[in-house]
Write an enzyme that holds these catalytic residues in place. Structure first.
Site, PDB file in Angstrom:
ATOM      1  N   LYS A  51      71.546  63.860 -13.479  1.00 23.91           N
ATOM      2  CA  LYS A  51      70.912  63.483 -12.192  1.00 23.91           C
ATOM      3  C   LYS A  51      70.007  62.282 -12.392  1.00 23.91           C
ATOM      4  CE  LYS A  51      71.113  68.185 -10.481  1.00 23.91           C
ATOM      5  NZ  LYS A  51      70.518  69.509 -10.609  1.00 23.91           N
ATOM      6  N   GLN A  95      65.450  73.099 -10.583  1.00 24.32           N
ATOM      7  CA  GLN A  95      66.737  73.528 -11.123  1.00 24.32           C
ATOM      8  C   GLN A  95      66.827  75.062 -11.186  1.00 24.32           C
ATOM      9  OE1 GLN A  95      69.279  71.382 -11.863  1.00 24.32           O
ATOM     10  NE2 GLN A  95      70.565  73.139 -12.317  1.00 24.32           N
ATOM     11  N   ASP A 118      68.112  70.103  -1.786  1.00 23.65           N
ATOM     12  CA  ASP A 118      69.056  71.152  -2.182  1.00 23.65           C
ATOM     13  C   ASP A 118      69.549  71.964  -0.980  1.00 23.65           C
ATOM     14  OD1 ASP A 118      69.822  71.448  -4.870  1.00 23.65           O
ATOM     15  OD2 ASP A 118      67.852  72.218  -5.443  1.00 23.65           O
TER      16      ASP A 118
HETATM   17  N1  GUN Z   1      71.929  75.033 -10.306  1.00 20.59           N
HETATM   18  C1  GUN Z   1      73.262  74.887 -10.147  1.00 20.59           C
HETATM   19  N2  GUN Z   1      73.526  74.105  -9.084  1.00 20.59           N
HETATM   20  C2  GUN Z   1      72.331  73.752  -8.562  1.00 20.59           C
HETATM   21  C3  GUN Z   1      71.940  72.941  -7.454  1.00 20.59           C
HETATM   22  O1  GUN Z   1      72.758  72.387  -6.711  1.00 20.59           O
HETATM   23  N3  GUN Z   1      70.605  72.820  -7.267  1.00 20.59           N
HETATM   24  C4  GUN Z   1      69.687  73.413  -8.050  1.00 20.59           C
HETATM   25  N4  GUN Z   1      68.404  73.232  -7.758  1.00 20.59           N
HETATM   26  N5  GUN Z   1      70.006  74.182  -9.066  1.00 20.59           N
HETATM   27  C5  GUN Z   1      71.327  74.337  -9.323  1.00 20.59           C
END
Ligand code: GUN
Length: 295
Positions: A51, A95, A118
């Site tokens: 990211k 996350q 998200d």
């Molecule tokens: N863990 C797996 N996919 C995601 C996501 O799209 N966002 C977040 N915050 N955690 C994740």
């Protein structure tokens, strides 16, 4: 069988993002994304790194906060509060999954819904259900929908079977596909690991979306001839022959089903790159909405 190239579609989405970043830059604005990682989970670390790299690439302001696995709920809430108040930050992502001492729902609730890129905050979940376009839709299902669109897959009136009921993928995927309009209007069945006679349910799918997080959970018996298969799974399985000692496999047994499908996403290189691209897209949307609201 057509291979759905998630890398290529993600590159296209990122080009659109680049144009958005330039447009905002000419107005003196720079979208900012904060990614918070608590603990050391290797898969989460890999996502977070990727990211950050993509943010750099696009010229987004990027903040990565790596907190120790022992971080308390109060400490994490304070970090989120600071990011909510930071005018250089338009998107906040914590996350998932966090360590066990963290109450994830309470953390999500503390994130400013206007910065919840998200799409996990109840206000954004409600907006998705209400089909209010000002809300944020979780990145992975948004990426899956975009893949269907780019490959000309008809969703209108089609039967989509979503296998998995998570808040991150299964539920929002079902809501997106059952909504009114373009790339939607589908008849949606949500199945999961406890569904009776899962194979028979999946066999009815024109579009099969696998999001259970179990390696090779779906095989040939689950896929109807001519179906489109979107495999959301990114599972690490031990492989002593691989350089890192593991390889990535999907929730679908690709080799067993590929010849039956009209189109299928590979793992890796399918849904994975799309999730990050949609995160960038959501962050740009957040920047636009926040800055136009404050004028
Ligand atoms: N863990 C797996 N996919 C995601 C996501 O799209 N966002 C977040 N915050 N955690 C994740």
């Amino acid at each position: 069988m057509e291979l759905i190239d998630g890398k290529a579609v993600a590159a296209k989405v990122l080009d659109e993002c680049r144009a958005g970043v330039e447009e905002l830059a000419s107005a003196g604005l720079r979208p900012g994304l904060a990614v918070v990682l608590v603990g050391e989970d290797p898969a989460s670390r890999a996502y977070v790194r990727s990211k950050e790299r993509t943010c750099r690439d696009l010229g987004l302001h990027s903040v990565k906060l790596e907190l120790p696995a022992t971080t308390s709920q109060a400490e994490l809430l304070e970090v989120v509060g600071d990011l909510n108040a930071d005018p250089a930050i338009h998107g906040i992502l914590v996350q998932s999954p966090p360590p066990p001492q963290i109450d994830e729902a309470a953390i999500v609730l503390a994130i400013d819904p206007a910065k919840d890129v998200d799409g996990f905050h109840p206000q954004n979940v409600a907006k998705l259900a209400l089909e209010d376009p000002s809300g944020f839709v979780p990145c992975t299902p948004l990426g899956c929908q975009r893949l269907l669109g780019e490959y000309g897959v008809n969703t209108r009136g089609a039967h989509a079977v979503v296998v998995g009921r998570s808040m991150i993928v299964g539920k929002p995927m079902a809501m997106l596909l059952m909504a009114k309009g373009e790339l939607a209007d589908a008849t949606v069945t949500v199945a999961h690991s406890r569904t009776a006679d899962l194979a028979a349910v999946c066999q009815r799918a024109d579009i099969l979306i696998a999001a259970v997080g179990r390696p090779h959970f779906l095989g040939a018996e689950h896929v109807r001839e001519g179906a489109v298969v979107i495999d959301v799974g990114i599972n690490r399985v031990d492989d002593p022959a691989a350089k890192r000692g593991y390889r990535l496999v999907g929730d679908v047994d690709f080799d067993a089903v590929a010849s039956r499908c009209s189109a299928i996403t590979p793992v890796p290189g399918g849904v994975g790159p799309m999730t990050i691209a949609m995160l960038m897209s959501n962050t740009i949307k957040a920047c636009r909405q926040i800055t136009s609201a404050s004028h």
